[in-house]
Design a protein around this motif. Structure first.
Motif, PDB file in Angstrom:
ATOM      1  N   VAL A 183       3.374   3.592 -19.675  1.00  6.00           N
ATOM      2  CA  VAL A 183       2.363   4.498 -19.119  1.00  6.00           C
ATOM      3  C   VAL A 183       1.683   3.845 -17.914  1.00  6.00           C
ATOM      4  CG1 VAL A 183       0.146   5.635 -19.579  1.00  6.00           C
ATOM      5  CG2 VAL A 183       1.988   5.721 -21.295  1.00  6.00           C
ATOM      6  N   LYS A 184       1.312   2.569 -18.044  1.00  6.03           N
ATOM      7  CA  LYS A 184       0.670   1.854 -16.932  1.00  6.03           C
ATOM      8  C   LYS A 184       1.601   1.757 -15.728  1.00  6.03           C
ATOM      9  CE  LYS A 184      -0.789  -1.988 -18.703  1.00  6.03           C
ATOM     10  NZ  LYS A 184      -1.472  -3.180 -19.223  1.00  6.03           N
ATOM     11  N   GLU A 185       2.879   1.499 -15.972  1.00  4.88           N
ATOM     12  CA  GLU A 185       3.836   1.412 -14.867  1.00  4.88           C
ATOM     13  C   GLU A 185       4.009   2.772 -14.188  1.00  4.88           C
ATOM     14  OE1 GLU A 185       7.347  -0.299 -16.614  1.00  4.88           O
ATOM     15  OE2 GLU A 185       6.368  -2.247 -16.891  1.00  4.88           O
TER      16      GLU A 185
ATOM     17  N   ALA B 238       1.767   5.107 -13.992  1.00  6.51           N
ATOM     18  CA  ALA B 238       0.549   5.323 -13.202  1.00  6.51           C
ATOM     19  C   ALA B 238       0.577   4.495 -11.923  1.00  6.51           C
ATOM     20  CB  ALA B 238      -0.682   4.973 -14.029  1.00  6.51           C
ATOM     21  N   ALA B 239       1.060   3.262 -12.025  1.00  9.66           N
ATOM     22  CA  ALA B 239       1.108   2.382 -10.858  1.00  9.66           C
ATOM     23  C   ALA B 239       2.048   2.916  -9.787  1.00  9.66           C
ATOM     24  CB  ALA B 239       1.534   0.973 -11.272  1.00  9.66           C
ATOM     25  N   HIS B 240       3.106   3.606 -10.202  1.00  6.13           N
ATOM     26  CA  HIS B 240       4.092   4.113  -9.254  1.00  6.13           C
ATOM     27  C   HIS B 240       3.865   5.573  -8.870  1.00  6.13           C
ATOM     28  CE1 HIS B 240       6.161   0.532 -10.908  1.00  6.13           C
ATOM     29  NE2 HIS B 240       6.469   0.395  -9.638  1.00  6.13           N
ATOM     30  N   ALA B 241       2.842   6.193  -9.415  1.00  5.87           N
ATOM     31  CA  ALA B 241       2.555   7.591  -9.088  1.00  5.87           C
ATOM     32  C   ALA B 241       2.077   7.708  -7.646  1.00  5.87           C
ATOM     33  CB  ALA B 241       1.507   8.149 -10.043  1.00  5.87           C
ATOM     34  N   ALA B 242       2.345   8.829  -7.050  1.00  5.29           N
ATOM     35  CA  ALA B 242       1.911   9.081  -5.665  1.00  5.29           C
ATOM     36  C   ALA B 242       0.393   8.994  -5.570  1.00  5.29           C
ATOM     37  CB  ALA B 242       2.392  10.462  -5.225  1.00  5.29           C
ATOM     38  N   PRO B 243      -0.124   8.522  -4.450  1.00  5.94           N
ATOM     39  CA  PRO B 243      -1.575   8.387  -4.307  1.00  5.94           C
ATOM     40  C   PRO B 243      -2.315   9.722  -4.298  1.00  5.94           C
ATOM     41  CG  PRO B 243      -0.472   7.843  -2.248  1.00  5.94           C
ATOM     42  CD  PRO B 243       0.598   8.035  -3.280  1.00  5.94           C
ATOM     43  N   THR B 244      -1.581  10.828  -4.246  1.00  6.97           N
ATOM     44  CA  THR B 244      -2.205  12.155  -4.276  1.00  6.97           C
ATOM     45  C   THR B 244      -2.406  12.667  -5.699  1.00  6.97           C
ATOM     46  OG1 THR B 244      -0.017  13.154  -4.057  1.00  6.97           O
ATOM     47  CG2 THR B 244      -1.289  12.801  -2.021  1.00  6.97           C
ATOM     48  N   THR B 245      -1.934  11.935  -6.687  1.00  7.31           N
ATOM     49  CA  THR B 245      -2.075  12.351  -8.081  1.00  7.31           C
ATOM     50  C   THR B 245      -3.385  11.846  -8.663  1.00  7.31           C
ATOM     51  OG1 THR B 245      -0.981  10.381  -8.947  1.00  7.31           O
ATOM     52  CG2 THR B 245       0.423  12.277  -8.450  1.00  7.31           C
ATOM     53  N   THR B 246      -3.767  12.441  -9.771  1.00  8.94           N
ATOM     54  CA  THR B 246      -4.876  11.944 -10.572  1.00  8.94           C
ATOM     55  C   THR B 246      -4.274  11.364 -11.844  1.00  8.94           C
ATOM     56  OG1 THR B 246      -6.402  13.625  -9.742  1.00  8.94           O
ATOM     57  CG2 THR B 246      -6.979  12.575 -11.832  1.00  8.94           C
ATOM     58  N   PHE B 247      -4.689  10.157 -12.187  1.00 12.62           N
ATOM     59  CA  PHE B 247      -4.241   9.528 -13.427  1.00 12.62           C
ATOM     60  C   PHE B 247      -5.407   9.475 -14.388  1.00 12.62           C
ATOM     61  CE2 PHE B 247      -4.061   5.607 -16.017  1.00 12.62           C
ATOM     62  CZ  PHE B 247      -3.003   5.966 -16.835  1.00 12.62           C
TER      63      PHE B 247
END
Length: 139
Positions: free
Chosen positions: A60-62, A64-73
């Motif tokens: 899950v952390k990985e 989130a780390a690789h999600a696009a900067p336009t997403t909300t985590f």
């Protein structure tokens, strides 16, 4: 009618979600609630929360780390004594909100949130990341 509370943390620059989560965990925060990890990586504003086994927290952390900067985590966290809530790492990752929804702490003999209890636990974790502003609200 129930009350809602929120704490917003603003940072000088972008913070990395996995680094912030590691710092929270090092300070006693758990991301396991009711036997699972509850999280969201929101790309469309629908906030479809998902669940994972506690052993999948690293995955899950990985993600989130690789999600696009336009997403909300977002991730549910327990700060102590079965008290916690949801963290939302907003797009661009320079603002994090915490909504104390799990067994919310109240001021003695009051219906208002004990923001001091939460701030005492969270400000020292976030301050080294360039924390510039803290705002609280209850409505």
């Amino acid at each position: 009618m129930s009350r809602a509370a929120e704490i917003d943390f603003t940072f000088f620059s972008t913070i990395q979600t996995h680094v912030a989560l590691d710092a929270l965990a090092a300070n006693g925060v758990s991301f396991e609630f009711e036997g699972r990890v509850t999280y969201v990586i929101d790309v469309d504003g629908m906030f479809d929360w998902a669940h994972a086994a506690p052993g999948d927290l690293q995955r899950v952390k990985e993600s989130a780390a690789h999600a696009a900067p336009t997403t909300t985590f977002g991730i549910t966290a327990i700060l102590g004594e079965r008290t916690g809530g949801d963290f939302l790492f907003h797009p661009q990752r320079d603002t994090v909100s915490f909504m104390p929804e799990v067994n919310r702490r109240l001021l003695p003999d009051s219906t208002f949130c004990d923001f001091g209890w939460y701030l005492h636990r969270l400000v020292p974790v976030f301050e080294p990341f360039g924390l510039t502003k803290v705002e609280t609200a209850e409505y």
